[in-house]
Design a protein around this motif. Structure first.
Motif, mmCIF file in Angstrom:
data_model
loop_
_atom_site.group_PDB
_atom_site.id
_atom_site.type_symbol
_atom_site.label_atom_id
_atom_site.label_comp_id
_atom_site.label_asym_id
_atom_site.label_seq_id
_atom_site.Cartn_x
_atom_site.Cartn_y
_atom_site.Cartn_z
ATOM 1 N N SER A 41 20.036 64.555 15.449
ATOM 2 C CA SER A 41 19.059 63.648 14.872
ATOM 3 C C SER A 41 18.447 62.797 15.968
ATOM 4 O O SER A 41 18.914 62.755 17.102
ATOM 5 C CB SER A 41 19.730 62.764 13.819
ATOM 6 N N ALA A 42 17.381 62.083 15.600
ATOM 7 C CA ALA A 42 16.655 61.277 16.578
ATOM 8 C C ALA A 42 17.554 60.235 17.217
ATOM 9 O O ALA A 42 18.286 59.515 16.539
ATOM 10 C CB ALA A 42 15.465 60.593 15.905
ATOM 11 N N ALA A 43 17.518 60.159 18.537
ATOM 12 C CA ALA A 43 18.224 59.104 19.257
ATOM 13 C C ALA A 43 17.442 57.806 19.109
ATOM 14 O O ALA A 43 16.218 57.799 19.035
ATOM 15 C CB ALA A 43 18.368 59.473 20.726
ATOM 16 N N ARG A 44 18.171 56.689 19.061
ATOM 17 C CA ARG A 44 17.536 55.406 18.795
ATOM 18 C C ARG A 44 18.076 54.348 19.738
ATOM 19 O O ARG A 44 19.258 54.310 20.049
ATOM 20 C CB ARG A 44 17.799 55.005 17.339
ATOM 21 N N PHE A 45 17.173 53.474 20.191
ATOM 22 C CA PHE A 45 17.546 52.347 21.052
ATOM 23 C C PHE A 45 16.792 51.120 20.562
ATOM 24 O O PHE A 45 15.557 51.134 20.490
ATOM 25 C CB PHE A 45 17.195 52.655 22.510
ATOM 26 N N ASN A 46 17.524 50.076 20.177
ATOM 27 C CA ASN A 46 16.927 48.871 19.607
ATOM 28 C C ASN A 46 17.301 47.644 20.443
ATOM 29 O O ASN A 46 18.328 47.018 20.196
ATOM 30 C CB ASN A 46 17.400 48.663 18.172
ATOM 31 N N PRO A 47 16.490 47.299 21.439
ATOM 32 C CA PRO A 47 16.769 46.074 22.190
ATOM 33 C C PRO A 47 16.254 44.842 21.448
ATOM 34 O O PRO A 47 15.195 44.879 20.804
ATOM 35 C CB PRO A 47 15.994 46.293 23.494
ATOM 36 N N GLY A 48 17.015 43.771 21.547
ATOM 37 C CA GLY A 48 16.608 42.501 20.955
ATOM 38 C C GLY A 48 16.481 41.447 22.037
ATOM 39 O O GLY A 48 17.333 41.345 22.929
ATOM 40 N N PHE A 49 15.414 40.670 21.978
ATOM 41 C CA PHE A 49 15.128 39.667 23.005
ATOM 42 C C PHE A 49 15.158 38.281 22.373
ATOM 43 O O PHE A 49 14.557 38.058 21.309
ATOM 44 C CB PHE A 49 13.756 39.927 23.629
ATOM 45 N N HIS A 50 15.848 37.341 23.037
ATOM 46 C CA HIS A 50 16.002 36.001 22.496
ATOM 47 C C HIS A 50 15.707 34.970 23.583
ATOM 48 O O HIS A 50 16.301 35.013 24.658
ATOM 49 C CB HIS A 50 17.424 35.800 21.974
ATOM 50 N N PHE A 51 14.788 34.070 23.285
ATOM 51 C CA PHE A 51 14.411 33.009 24.216
ATOM 52 C C PHE A 51 14.534 31.673 23.494
ATOM 53 O O PHE A 51 13.930 31.489 22.427
ATOM 54 C CB PHE A 51 12.973 33.195 24.709
#
Length: 529
Positions: free
Chosen positions: A192-202
């Motif tokens: 299945s599709a590979a997934r990468f979910n980065p989250g950015f917090h400032f």
């Protein structure tokens, strides 16, 4: 190191992560605390009433086995209950990632006296969904900011000259899945599709937190797709109130906001009807107030949002995803009220009310995006061209020690209305639509019955769920189902899991001569960071 005596094991559902500034350990003694252990790691959360400054209480987080300095995560100059609430929520976050927590405190460790940059309020709101929310903005901490930290000697340190008021943090999750399908007598296998979910917090001082998450996916055609999951500003108004503005995860229900990251979800996919194109709202574009209050020994949480609301989907159903424009003048109002009679038990109720407007025709690809809706004409008032949408739901979660038990129910209704939709011949009259989805799930970490270094990492999971569609026959044939999932997780680390899931799907609205069942086996690797 395992704690043998479990006098009081705490936990509650949470998906908030941990983002904090660095403090030195002060001279005040802990008033109460918890020790959380997994494998050979011990962490402690301690509520301290300082003997200096204006703060009524502080929450101290310690990770001595990991070589990390002690951290004061929150403080309040108004209420000890605020610190107790924050400490319990952090305990719940650790429990949900595999830690066992008991009442107690670790022996203090001496730390070198050196200047420290101090921010006297650091919320856990929706930071780093990898430690459990990536997301739920709860309540901000006190706005007091002295810019000082007091070491064991009692002499305040001054803020380091030239230090930045802006802090940032990177979090997120990723996964890859292999699926074996048996449908209509044919067996297929694919990655299945590979997934990468980065989250950015400032975060700027103690005033505002900016956060966003991207979803980067390789689809079945090998193309890379990038989508914005959410982008919001969290403005800390009070210990118990946070204002959220932008595109945010919907507060309706539990799964989407708290559990959808694959390393937090106990199985390889969402329950039936709780993913995209299901009955649970996924996101909203607008503004929201949320927070939590202590009611004696219990805690109540709230969230109320105003946004553009749902739209008519291509199939004539309801799309509950955030849209950049509103197709009518009425804003949708949604929210959730939660109650925690015990630290490890939460009961919640959710709602959404709004309007949807029909479309005259679908885009034809000539200058417009294919399938893009165009506003319906007046039609001289002969047909209702808009309909009211109402949604309500209830959820419950019990997360104590090795147990993770939860259930959720959602019901959405849309009035009869005229609109064009995929497969229609121009504008047609749609009957009333009802969408209903529910699931019940139980997971048990074997660390509750064994100290074996390998066996204690296993976690069997069982889930049963249903998704029903009444009013749209074609959508019902495609999506209405009963689903059974049996899975086994192996936790390589508190935020790294590999799992195998056997899934049976029974499509309940198919014609008698159509295949109506599917069996799938899923292998998945997921990690949060």
């Amino acid at each position: 190191m395992q704690i043998a005596c479990h006098r009081k094991v705490l936990g509650l559902p949470a998906i908030t992560g941990l983002f904090s500034y660095l403090f030195l350990y002060g001279s005040a003694a802990a008033q109460s605390g918890y020790i959380c252990s997994t494998e050979n790691l011990d962490r402690s959360i301690e509520i301290i009433q300082p003997d200096y400054g204006n703060a009524v209480c502080k929450v101290l987080y310690r990770k001595p086995d990991e070589g990390a300095p002690d951290q004061f995560l929150w403080r309040s100059n108004q209420s000890i209950a605020f610190c107790e609430e924050k400490a319990q929520k952090l305990v719940a976050s650790l429990v949900s990632t595999g830690f066992d927590c008991t009442e107690g405190s670790l022996e203090p460790m001496r730390q070198p006296a050196q200047p420290a940059i101090v921010s006297n309020k650091t919320p856990v709101d929706k930071i780093a969904q990898n430690v459990v929310e990536p997301h739920v903005t709860l309540a901000s901490a006190s706005s007091e900011n002295t810019g000082q930290s007091v070491p064991a000697g009692g002499v305040p340190y001054q803020r380091v000259s030239g230090a930045s008021d802006m802090k940032w943090h990177l979090a997120g999750y990723a996964d890859a899945t292999f699926i074996v399908r048996d449908f209509d007598g044919e067996t297929t296998t694919d990655f299945s599709a590979a997934r990468f979910n980065p989250g950015f917090h400032f975060q700027y001082k103690d005033l505002v937190l900016l956060e966003a998450e991207l979803e980067i996916v390789v689809d079945g055609d090998g193309e890379t797709e990038v989508e914005l999951e959410y982008a919001q500003a969290d403005i800390f108004l009070h210990d118990n109130v946070t204002l959220v503005a932008g595109r945010f995860l919907s507060p309706v229900g539990q799964f989407q906001e708290r559990l959808h990251p694959t390393w937090i979800n106990r199985l390889a996919n969402p329950p039936a009807g709780f993913g995209h194109d299901g009955v649970q709202p996924t996101s909203e574009l607008g503004a929201m107030l949320r927070g939590g209050v202590s009611l004696g020994s219990t805690i109540a949480t709230y969230a109320i949002a105003v946004g553009n609301g749902p739209r008519v989907s291509h199939e004539g159903s309801i799309s509950f995803e955030a849209a950049t424009g509103d197709d009518n003048a009425n804003k949708a109002v949604s929210g959730r009220l939660g109650f925690l009679p015990l630290p490890y038990l939460e009961i919640g109720g959710s709602f959404l009310v709004g309007d949807v407007t029909g479309v005259g025709e679908l885009g034809d690809g000539h200058g417009d995006e294919v399938g893009a809706p165009e506003p319906i004409g007046d039609m001289d008032g002969l047909l209702p061209t808009s309909g009211n949408v109402t949604l309500w739901g209830a959820d419950a979660a019990y997360t104590r020690g090795p147990w993770d038990v939860r259930a959720e129910y959602l019901n959405a209704n849309r009035d009869m209305m005229a609109t064009a939709f995929e497969g229609s011949i121009g504008v047609e009259m749609l009957p009333e639509l009802e969408l209903e989805a529910w699931y019940a799930q139980i997971a048990y970490r074997l660390s509750g019955i064994t100290d074996h270094k390998i066996l204690q990492r296993f976690e069997p999971v069982f889930r049963y769920g249903e998704f029903r569609v009444m009013g749209l026959d074609e959508l019902a044939e495609e999506a209405a189902e009963e689903r059974v999932d049996v899975g086994l997780n192996y936790w390589l680390a508190p935020s790294v899991v590999t799992r195998g899931v056997l899934e049976w799907r029974d499509f309940t609205a198919r014609e008698a001569d159509e295949p109506s069942s599917e069996t799938r086996f899923l292998l998945q690797f997921a990690y949060g960071f």
